[in-house]
Design a protein around this motif. Structure first.
Motif, PDB file in Angstrom:
ATOM      1  N   ASP A  92      37.019  41.016  38.086  1.00 38.96           N
ATOM      2  CA  ASP A  92      36.745  39.596  38.158  1.00 38.96           C
ATOM      3  C   ASP A  92      37.115  38.979  39.743  1.00 38.96           C
ATOM      4  OD1 ASP A  92      36.018  39.205  35.449  1.00 38.96           O
ATOM      5  OD2 ASP A  92      37.986  39.538  34.922  1.00 38.96           O
ATOM      6  N   ASP A  93      36.876  37.916  40.119  1.00 40.92           N
ATOM      7  CA  ASP A  93      36.958  37.440  41.187  1.00 40.92           C
ATOM      8  C   ASP A  93      38.715  37.235  41.227  1.00 40.92           C
ATOM      9  OD1 ASP A  93      34.495  37.001  41.909  1.00 40.92           O
ATOM     10  OD2 ASP A  93      34.443  34.881  41.629  1.00 40.92           O
ATOM     11  N   GLU A  94      39.287  37.329  42.376  1.00 41.81           N
ATOM     12  CA  GLU A  94      40.961  37.019  42.622  1.00 41.81           C
ATOM     13  C   GLU A  94      40.985  35.715  43.142  1.00 41.81           C
ATOM     14  OE1 GLU A  94      44.779  39.089  44.351  1.00 41.81           O
ATOM     15  OE2 GLU A  94      43.270  40.201  43.344  1.00 41.81           O
ATOM     16  N   ILE A  95      41.537  34.572  42.486  1.00 44.25           N
ATOM     17  CA  ILE A  95      41.863  33.497  43.192  1.00 44.25           C
ATOM     18  C   ILE A  95      43.270  33.164  43.329  1.00 44.25           C
ATOM     19  CG2 ILE A  95      41.226  30.992  42.805  1.00 44.25           C
ATOM     20  CD1 ILE A  95      39.367  33.217  40.734  1.00 44.25           C
ATOM     21  N   ARG A  96      43.709  33.125  44.472  1.00 44.91           N
ATOM     22  CA  ARG A  96      45.284  32.600  44.948  1.00 44.91           C
ATOM     23  C   ARG A  96      45.436  31.470  45.760  1.00 44.91           C
ATOM     24  NH1 ARG A  96      45.073  35.712  41.257  1.00 44.91           N
ATOM     25  NH2 ARG A  96      46.112  37.722  41.122  1.00 44.91           N
ATOM     26  N   TYR A  97      46.362  30.630  45.448  1.00 41.50           N
ATOM     27  CA  TYR A  97      46.522  29.533  46.261  1.00 41.50           C
ATOM     28  C   TYR A  97      47.932  29.481  46.635  1.00 41.50           C
ATOM     29  CZ  TYR A  97      47.189  24.348  46.668  1.00 41.50           C
ATOM     30  OH  TYR A  97      47.542  23.013  47.089  1.00 41.50           O
ATOM     31  N   MET A 124      43.827  28.321  49.758  1.00 40.73           N
ATOM     32  CA  MET A 124      43.311  29.070  48.639  1.00 40.73           C
ATOM     33  C   MET A 124      42.236  29.959  48.966  1.00 40.73           C
ATOM     34  SD  MET A 124      41.204  27.196  45.277  1.00 40.73           S
ATOM     35  CE  MET A 124      42.767  27.003  44.550  1.00 40.73           C
ATOM     36  N   ILE A 125      42.217  31.140  48.531  1.00 34.93           N
ATOM     37  CA  ILE A 125      41.392  32.329  48.779  1.00 34.93           C
ATOM     38  C   ILE A 125      40.723  32.730  47.400  1.00 34.93           C
ATOM     39  CG2 ILE A 125      42.939  34.138  48.508  1.00 34.93           C
ATOM     40  CD1 ILE A 125      41.606  35.271  51.035  1.00 34.93           C
ATOM     41  N   THR A 126      39.346  33.162  47.417  1.00 34.57           N
ATOM     42  CA  THR A 126      38.748  33.925  46.368  1.00 34.57           C
ATOM     43  C   THR A 126      38.062  35.058  47.009  1.00 34.57           C
ATOM     44  OG1 THR A 126      38.310  31.439  45.371  1.00 34.57           O
ATOM     45  CG2 THR A 126      37.024  33.648  44.682  1.00 34.57           C
ATOM     46  N   LEU A 127      38.673  35.959  46.465  1.00 32.72           N
ATOM     47  CA  LEU A 127      38.217  37.567  46.623  1.00 32.72           C
ATOM     48  C   LEU A 127      37.160  37.828  45.612  1.00 32.72           C
ATOM     49  CD1 LEU A 127      41.318  39.107  47.614  1.00 32.72           C
ATOM     50  CD2 LEU A 127      39.852  37.766  49.341  1.00 32.72           C
ATOM     51  N   PRO A 128      35.886  38.165  45.959  1.00 35.19           N
ATOM     52  CA  PRO A 128      34.904  38.517  44.892  1.00 35.19           C
ATOM     53  C   PRO A 128      35.125  39.925  44.271  1.00 35.19           C
ATOM     54  CG  PRO A 128      34.135  38.957  47.328  1.00 35.19           C
ATOM     55  CD  PRO A 128      35.391  38.586  47.351  1.00 35.19           C
ATOM     56  N   ALA A 129      34.760  39.998  42.768  1.00 36.05           N
ATOM     57  CA  ALA A 129      34.944  40.925  42.082  1.00 36.05           C
ATOM     58  C   ALA A 129      34.420  42.191  43.101  1.00 36.05           C
ATOM     59  CB  ALA A 129      34.409  40.787  40.728  1.00 36.05           C
ATOM     60  N   GLY A 130      34.852  43.455  42.875  1.00 36.80           N
ATOM     61  CA  GLY A 130      34.475  44.416  43.533  1.00 36.80           C
ATOM     62  C   GLY A 130      34.815  44.826  44.929  1.00 36.80           C
ATOM     63  N   ILE A 131      35.479  43.711  45.647  1.00 34.61           N
ATOM     64  CA  ILE A 131      35.795  44.287  47.143  1.00 34.61           C
ATOM     65  C   ILE A 131      37.189  44.700  47.101  1.00 34.61           C
ATOM     66  CG2 ILE A 131      37.113  41.859  47.139  1.00 34.61           C
ATOM     67  CD1 ILE A 131      35.919  41.652  50.120  1.00 34.61           C
ATOM     68  N   PRO A 166      30.678  48.802  37.675  1.00 39.06           N
ATOM     69  CA  PRO A 166      29.557  47.750  37.721  1.00 39.06           C
ATOM     70  C   PRO A 166      29.875  46.616  38.886  1.00 39.06           C
ATOM     71  CG  PRO A 166      29.559  48.092  35.396  1.00 39.06           C
ATOM     72  CD  PRO A 166      30.841  48.789  36.097  1.00 39.06           C
ATOM     73  N   ALA A 167      31.105  46.170  38.873  1.00 36.29           N
ATOM     74  CA  ALA A 167      31.756  44.943  39.724  1.00 36.29           C
ATOM     75  C   ALA A 167      31.551  45.544  41.087  1.00 36.29           C
ATOM     76  CB  ALA A 167      33.008  44.620  39.540  1.00 36.29           C
ATOM     77  N   ARG A 168      31.812  46.733  41.225  1.00 33.17           N
ATOM     78  CA  ARG A 168      31.824  47.167  42.894  1.00 33.17           C
ATOM     79  C   ARG A 168      30.390  47.501  43.158  1.00 33.17           C
ATOM     80  NH1 ARG A 168      33.772  47.364  47.595  1.00 33.17           N
ATOM     81  NH2 ARG A 168      33.231  49.115  48.925  1.00 33.17           N
ATOM     82  N   LYS A 169      29.522  48.060  42.383  1.00 32.43           N
ATOM     83  CA  LYS A 169      28.217  48.201  42.564  1.00 32.43           C
ATOM     84  C   LYS A 169      27.259  46.784  42.734  1.00 32.43           C
ATOM     85  CE  LYS A 169      27.682  52.525  40.013  1.00 32.43           C
ATOM     86  NZ  LYS A 169      27.029  53.283  38.895  1.00 32.43           N
ATOM     87  N   GLN A 170      27.608  45.784  42.096  1.00 37.41           N
ATOM     88  CA  GLN A 170      27.226  44.634  42.204  1.00 37.41           C
ATOM     89  C   GLN A 170      27.515  43.986  43.647  1.00 37.41           C
ATOM     90  OE1 GLN A 170      25.056  42.878  40.346  1.00 37.41           O
ATOM     91  NE2 GLN A 170      24.828  41.314  41.581  1.00 37.41           N
TER      92      GLN A 170
END
Length: 184
Positions: A92-97, A124-131, A166-170
């Motif tokens: 899932d996305d990682e969201i940190r503030y 605040m940063i959002t890192l996408p799932a799979g990164i 699948p998250a990495r492939k996406q």
């Protein structure tokens, strides 16, 4: 203002800045092409900030907690810091503030090079799932951060290699599509 740069390859203290010489800054636009988004918010008023409230509503961030990363506040501090710094991804996305203090999120670019993103109070940063990414406080050794999730929190980190998820492939598909658009 967001500050990011390509990291040097020097071993040593992870909490040091690790800037290349000469410096190779990375623009917010470059980070967006990697799926990384950044916002500046009013961390002094996070409990009543209407911008944060709207972000949470719009993105459906229904779950939130606050973590303090400091040797006096986090049990097994050094072990946890080492675990945070292991290269990993999430499904899932990682969201940190960042509410107080400062630290670094490192992300891999499409060529597998490390980009270091300096985060401080109000970021605040959002890192996408799979990164692939990692985190460390900076040399001040103190960060207080809000963690946000869609639904129930998922804490599982999958250390590299985790390319079959699948998250990495996406995510890799997202990068490939962005590369096609840039060359068109």
């Amino acid at each position: 203002m967001l500050r990011a740069w390509y990291m040097d390859q020097e071993p040593g203290e992870p909490r040091a800045p690790h800037r290349q010489r000469p410096d190779r800054p990375v623009s917010p636009e470059r980070l967006r092409r990697l799926g990384v988004t950044h916002r500046r918010l009013d961390a002094d008023n996070y409990e009543t900030d209407p911008c944060l409230k709207e972000i949470r509503r719009a993105e459906n961030y229904t779950w939130m907690d606050i973590v303090t990363i400091h040797k006096d506040k986090l049990p097994n501090y050094e072990e946890k810091i080492k675990a945070f710094y292991e290269e990993h991804l999430h499904l899932d996305d990682e969201i940190r503030y960042i509410l107080e203090g400062s630290g670094y999120f490192d992300v891999r670019d499409q060529d597998d090079k490390w980009i270091r993103i300096f985060m401080e109070k109000g970021d605040m940063i959002t890192l996408p799932a799979g990164i692939y990414h990692r985190f460390t406080p900076d040399e001040n050794n103190y960060v207080k951060a809000m963690r946000l999730f869609v639904g129930e929190p998922v804490w599982t980190a999958y250390n590299r290699p985790a390319d079959d998820f699948p998250a990495r492939k996406q995510y890799l598909k997202f990068l490939a599509e962005g590369t096609k658009e840039q060359s068109a």
